[in-house]
Design an enzyme around this catalytic site. Structure first.
Site, PDB file in Angstrom:
ATOM      1  N   GLY A   8       4.318 -30.605 -50.319  1.00 38.45           N
ATOM      2  CA  GLY A   8       4.336 -31.960 -49.771  1.00 38.45           C
ATOM      3  C   GLY A   8       5.190 -32.001 -48.519  1.00 38.45           C
ATOM      4  CB  ALA A  10       2.541 -32.301 -44.043  1.00 36.57           C
ATOM      5  CB  ILE A  13      10.741 -36.855 -50.182  1.00 35.63           C
ATOM      6  CG1 ILE A  13      11.005 -38.366 -50.329  1.00 35.63           C
ATOM      7  CG2 ILE A  13      11.823 -36.046 -50.875  1.00 35.63           C
ATOM      8  CD1 ILE A  13      10.864 -38.915 -51.742  1.00 35.63           C
ATOM      9  CG  ASP A  32       1.255 -31.650 -47.334  1.00 32.75           C
ATOM     10  OD1 ASP A  32       0.203 -32.243 -47.645  1.00 32.75           O
ATOM     11  OD2 ASP A  32       2.360 -32.221 -47.299  1.00 32.75           O
ATOM     12  CG  LEU A  42      -0.534 -28.285 -54.279  1.00 38.21           C
ATOM     13  CD1 LEU A  42       0.919 -28.723 -54.109  1.00 38.21           C
ATOM     14  CD2 LEU A  42      -0.586 -26.800 -54.614  1.00 38.21           C
ATOM     15  CE1 TYR A 150       4.218 -41.690 -58.327  1.00 37.64           C
ATOM     16  CE2 TYR A 150       5.711 -43.281 -59.294  1.00 37.64           C
ATOM     17  CZ  TYR A 150       5.463 -42.295 -58.373  1.00 37.64           C
ATOM     18  OH  TYR A 150       6.451 -41.895 -57.504  1.00 37.64           O
ATOM     19  CE  LYS A 154       6.284 -38.645 -59.277  1.00 43.64           C
ATOM     20  NZ  LYS A 154       6.440 -37.393 -58.523  1.00 43.64           N
TER      21      LYS A 154
HETATM   22  N1  LIG Z   1       8.524 -42.807 -51.678  1.00 44.46           N
HETATM   23  C1  LIG Z   1       8.987 -43.273 -52.834  1.00 44.46           C
HETATM   24  O1  LIG Z   1       9.400 -44.454 -52.975  1.00 44.46           O
HETATM   25  C2  LIG Z   1       9.027 -42.355 -54.036  1.00 44.46           C
HETATM   26  C3  LIG Z   1       9.701 -42.794 -55.171  1.00 44.46           C
HETATM   27  C4  LIG Z   1       9.752 -41.975 -56.284  1.00 44.46           C
HETATM   28  C5  LIG Z   1       9.160 -40.733 -56.258  1.00 44.46           C
HETATM   29  N2  LIG Z   1       8.504 -40.333 -55.139  1.00 44.46           N
HETATM   30  C6  LIG Z   1       7.891 -38.999 -55.153  1.00 44.46           C
HETATM   31  O2  LIG Z   1       8.306 -38.249 -54.033  1.00 44.46           O
HETATM   32  C7  LIG Z   1       7.335 -37.256 -53.735  1.00 44.46           C
HETATM   33  C8  LIG Z   1       7.074 -37.247 -52.236  1.00 44.46           C
HETATM   34  O3  LIG Z   1       6.499 -38.487 -51.891  1.00 44.46           O
HETATM   35  P1  LIG Z   1       6.748 -39.178 -50.468  1.00 44.46           P
HETATM   36  O4  LIG Z   1       7.301 -40.505 -50.736  1.00 44.46           O
HETATM   37  O5  LIG Z   1       7.457 -38.258 -49.570  1.00 44.46           O
HETATM   38  O6  LIG Z   1       5.231 -39.428 -50.021  1.00 44.46           O
HETATM   39  P2  LIG Z   1       4.392 -38.877 -48.780  1.00 44.46           P
HETATM   40  O7  LIG Z   1       3.042 -39.460 -48.962  1.00 44.46           O
HETATM   41  O8  LIG Z   1       5.117 -39.130 -47.517  1.00 44.46           O
HETATM   42  O9  LIG Z   1       4.344 -37.297 -49.027  1.00 44.46           O
HETATM   43  C9  LIG Z   1       3.591 -36.731 -50.071  1.00 44.46           C
HETATM   44  C10 LIG Z   1       2.986 -35.435 -49.571  1.00 44.46           C
HETATM   45  O10 LIG Z   1       2.252 -34.851 -50.667  1.00 44.46           O
HETATM   46  C11 LIG Z   1       1.062 -34.306 -50.127  1.00 44.46           C
HETATM   47  N3  LIG Z   1       0.008 -34.235 -51.122  1.00 44.46           N
HETATM   48  C12 LIG Z   1      -0.606 -35.275 -51.744  1.00 44.46           C
HETATM   49  N4  LIG Z   1      -1.614 -34.813 -52.513  1.00 44.46           N
HETATM   50  C13 LIG Z   1      -1.630 -33.473 -52.375  1.00 44.46           C
HETATM   51  C14 LIG Z   1      -2.461 -32.448 -52.891  1.00 44.46           C
HETATM   52  N5  LIG Z   1      -3.499 -32.715 -53.702  1.00 44.46           N
HETATM   53  N6  LIG Z   1      -2.211 -31.172 -52.538  1.00 44.46           N
HETATM   54  C15 LIG Z   1      -1.188 -30.878 -51.676  1.00 44.46           C
HETATM   55  N7  LIG Z   1      -0.371 -31.804 -51.149  1.00 44.46           N
HETATM   56  C16 LIG Z   1      -0.604 -33.090 -51.481  1.00 44.46           C
HETATM   57  C17 LIG Z   1       0.662 -35.287 -49.027  1.00 44.46           C
HETATM   58  O11 LIG Z   1      -0.260 -34.702 -48.122  1.00 44.46           O
HETATM   59  C18 LIG Z   1       2.005 -35.642 -48.409  1.00 44.46           C
HETATM   60  O12 LIG Z   1       2.323 -34.793 -47.334  1.00 44.46           O
HETATM   61  C19 LIG Z   1       6.122 -37.588 -54.594  1.00 44.46           C
HETATM   62  O13 LIG Z   1       6.072 -36.729 -55.697  1.00 44.46           O
HETATM   63  C20 LIG Z   1       6.386 -39.013 -55.041  1.00 44.46           C
HETATM   64  O14 LIG Z   1       5.768 -39.328 -56.258  1.00 44.46           O
HETATM   65  C21 LIG Z   1       8.432 -41.102 -54.003  1.00 44.46           C
END
Ligand SMILES: NC(=O)c1ccc[n+]([C@@H]2O[C@H](COP(=O)([O-])OP(=O)(O)OC[C@H]3O[C@@H](n4cnc5c(N)ncnc54)[C@H](O)[C@@H]3O)[C@@H](O)[C@H]2O)c1
Length: 254
Positions: A8, A10, A13, A32, A42, A150, A154
């Site tokens: 993830g 790209a 987080i 990614d 993935l 979701y 988690k």
């Molecule tokens: N942003 C929030 O508020 C939050 C809160 C709790 C948990 N999270 C968790 O943090 C993690 C990162 O999320 P984020 O907020 O940075 O979101 P984001 O959308 O900015 O980044 C997620 C990344 O995962 C990649 N991804 C999605 N599906 C994929 C796949 N099938 N194969 C490969 N890569 C894939 C996307 O291309 C993207 O680059 C996630 O697991 C999310 O559940 C985020």
């Protein structure tokens, strides 16, 4: 300097974690859907296996750390992706790269969520995830709401980490998770724009005790700490990085 793998990477987080690791002089293998060293989906078991093969090849001397961040939020059109990417995609990479982590007594930081604790999620769904039954878990996407898939996923991820922790620790691998609260990334931007959930999300954000939303850097700071030697006695923990939200929801349960 160390060798790390981040999925993830790209966006959001994962991107911030990658940046901080590189700023500290480490090498990072990024994964990614696109725009990474290894581009793969993935949600697909065979592509996960190929990612493992390629990371093993690139990190032949072992990994100092693994941060599987790839994931999707609750408001996703193809709901089967929630168990497939958020749970199975994460666990298969951790298991597949275990020998490389053992080689360097590395650390793993999973990304759970503070929504994992917000309610009691569907037990049968979580049992299917923890049993490793992809087909059964994916079937729940037909009947359960995205938020339940979701949050339950988690929570299952945090439980999986805690159940497996002693076995990994015995091999010198520390495994922990962060539980981010509302953090402004591509994922949350989509939610705020949703006509269905936008208002509720804005109200939720306004209720964060610290009085601001999280930033990807806040999560990366916590991840870098858990990866580092400063966290050498921390294993099997779930660290809430949520501006105090979980404490205000469940002050007496921890
Ligand atoms: N942003 C929030 O508020 C939050 C809160 C709790 C948990 N999270 C968790 O943090 C993690 C990162 O999320 P984020 O907020 O940075 O979101 P984001 O959308 O900015 O980044 C997620 C990344 O995962 C990649 N991804 C999605 N599906 C994929 C796949 N099938 N194969 C490969 N890569 C894939 C996307 O291309 C993207 O680059 C996630 O697991 C999310 O559940 C985020």
């Amino acid at each position: 300097m160390g060798m790390y793998a981040v999925t993830g990477a790209a966006s959001g987080i994962g991107k911030a974690v990658t940046q901080q690791l590189r700023d500290a002089g480490h090498e990072v293998i990024t994964v990614d859907l696109r725009g990474a060293d290894i581009n793969a989906d993935l949600s697909d078991e065979s592509q996960c296996a190929e990612v493992v093969r390629r990371v093993r090849e690139q990190a032949a001397d072992g990994l100092d750390g693994l941060v599987p961040c790839a994931g999707l939020g609750p408001d996703v059109p193809r709901k089967t992706l929630l168990p497939l990417v958020n749970f199975f995609g994460t666990v298969s990479l951790v298991e597949g790269l275990r020998p490389q982590l053992r080689q360097k007594r590395g650390a793993i930081v999973l990304v759970s969520s503070n929504s994992a604790q917000m309610t009691d999620y569907d037990t049968q769904y979580m049992d299917a995830l923890l049993a490793g039954d992809r087909a059964a878990a994916a079937q729940f996407a037909d009947t359960l709401h995205g938020q339940v898939l979701y949050g339950g996923g988690k929570q299952a991820l945090a439980r999986w980490m805690r159940r497996e922790n002693a076995a990994y620790a015995a091999e010198g691998i520390r495994m922990n998770a962060i539980a981010p609260g509302y953090t402004e990334t591509g994922m949350t931007a989509a939610g705020e724009e949703s006509p269905e959930y936008g208002d509720a999300i804005r109200a939720f954000k306004a209720s964060i005790p610290i009085r601001r939303a999280g930033r990807a850097e806040d999560q990366a700071n916590a991840v870098l700490f858990l990866l580092s030697d400063k966290a050498s006695f921390i294993s099997g923990s779930v660290l809430f990085v949520d501006g105090g939200h979980d404490a205000s929801f469940r002050p007496d349960r921890f």
